[in-house]
Design an enzyme around this catalytic site. Structure first.
Site, short mmCIF file in Angstrom:
data_model
loop_
_atom_site.label_atom_id
_atom_site.label_comp_id
_atom_site.label_asym_id
_atom_site.label_seq_id
_atom_site.Cartn_x
_atom_site.Cartn_y
_atom_site.Cartn_z
N GLU A 173 0.85 -1.19 0.00
CA GLU A 173 0.00 0.00 0.00
C GLU A 173 0.89 1.24 0.00
O GLU A 173 1.73 1.40 0.89
CB GLU A 173 -0.88 0.03 1.26
CG GLU A 173 -2.01 -0.97 1.27
CD GLU A 173 -2.89 -0.80 2.51
OE1 GLU A 173 -2.77 0.23 3.21
OE2 GLU A 173 -3.68 -1.71 2.77
N GLU A 183 -6.26 8.31 10.07
CA GLU A 183 -4.93 8.00 10.57
C GLU A 183 -4.70 8.49 11.99
O GLU A 183 -5.18 9.54 12.38
CB GLU A 183 -3.86 8.62 9.66
CG GLU A 183 -4.06 8.40 8.17
CD GLU A 183 -4.07 6.94 7.75
OE1 GLU A 183 -3.81 6.05 8.58
OE2 GLU A 183 -4.34 6.69 6.56
#
Length: 259
Positions: free
Chosen positions: A45, A56
């Site tokens: 990724e 995040e």
């Protein structure tokens, strides 16, 4: 399903590492990709940095800030992928946010991703109900739009699974990305609900940082995804991080390989 992504899950349990593009630099990110492949990564990724990455935790948020501060742009990330594709065909997917794609132009972004050799796209801030405007373009260019399911998805899991492409990203815990001391979600049940609807690989991410955790998650799914623990190594060792990342990825792949 994109053939490259299918191949990533075709040789046993998959290990999927994440790296923020441009942290500490795009040249180092490129070397990290080669090192992770050598260490046994099955799919990689690539995070395209964004100023407000809502899914995040602090580790990857800080990496986004460092990368953007260093002048990383979406076009520079595409250029890096062109260089990578001259040396390897390892399956790769972008992980970024809807705004990054919108501001570049949705069709322009997805067409370019396809042209440079990307295999899939993960947009954690796009809910299932709003994915169509991206999904139809992805299908036109042979890019898999990866669906996420969370412990709270419940009755939506079957609906999401039915239309899923590539693999299903099972979010192991509520909240944002980051390492966790333990993961208590019933991943096995989530995976069963997906597989009852469609035979598609399921990989687990969010919170995995140790080989033991990776093995436990791989026992209940088709693979483990790790981001924050790798990004921490990039932050700690900077331009010298590549051998440390390689060693870590090898330990994690060894753990899932033995499941």
């Amino acid at each position: 399903m994109n053939k490259n992504i299918a191949a990533a899950f075709g040789k046993g349990k998959a290990f999927i590492p994440f790296v923020t593009c441009g942290d500490p630099s795009l040249d180092v990110t490129e070397q990290i990709v080669y090192a992770m492949e050598e260490a046994g990564a099955d799919l990689i990724e690539l995070g395209i940095p964004f100023s407000d990455p809502t899914a995040e935790g602090p580790v990857i948020q800080a990496a986004n800030v460092r990368a953007l501060g260093g002048g990383v742009t979406t076009d520079k990330v595409f250029d890096m992928v062109v260089r990578i594709r001259k040396k390897t065909r390892i399956p790769m997917v972008f992980m970024t946010y809807a705004n990054v794609v919108f501001s570049y132009g949705t069709e322009r972004f997805i067409k370019k991703a396809s042209e440079v050799g990307m295999d899939g796209l993960i947009l954690p801030d796009v809910p299932f109900e709003e994915k169509e405007e991206f999904d139809s373009v992805c299908k036109a260019y042979g890019i898999d739009l990866i669906s996420l399911i969370a412990p709270t998805s419940h009755e939506r899991i079957a609906m999401i699974a039915k239309e899923a492409e590539g693999f299903v990203y099972c979010v192991s815990s509520l909240g944002v990305t980051g390492t966790r001391s333990q993961i208590t979600t019933d991943i096995g049940a989530m995976v069963q609900l997906v597989k009852a609807e469609k035979q598609i690989p399921c990989a687990v991410g969010f919170g995995i940082s140790t080989p033991q955790q990776a093995a436990k998650m791989a026992e209940q799914s088709d693979g483990a995804i790790v981001g924050s623990a790798i990004v921490k190594l990039c932050a700690r060792y900077g331009k010298d991080c590549v051998p440390y990342v390689k060693e870590y990825v090898k330990s994690m792949k060894d753990a899932v390989r033995n499941v």
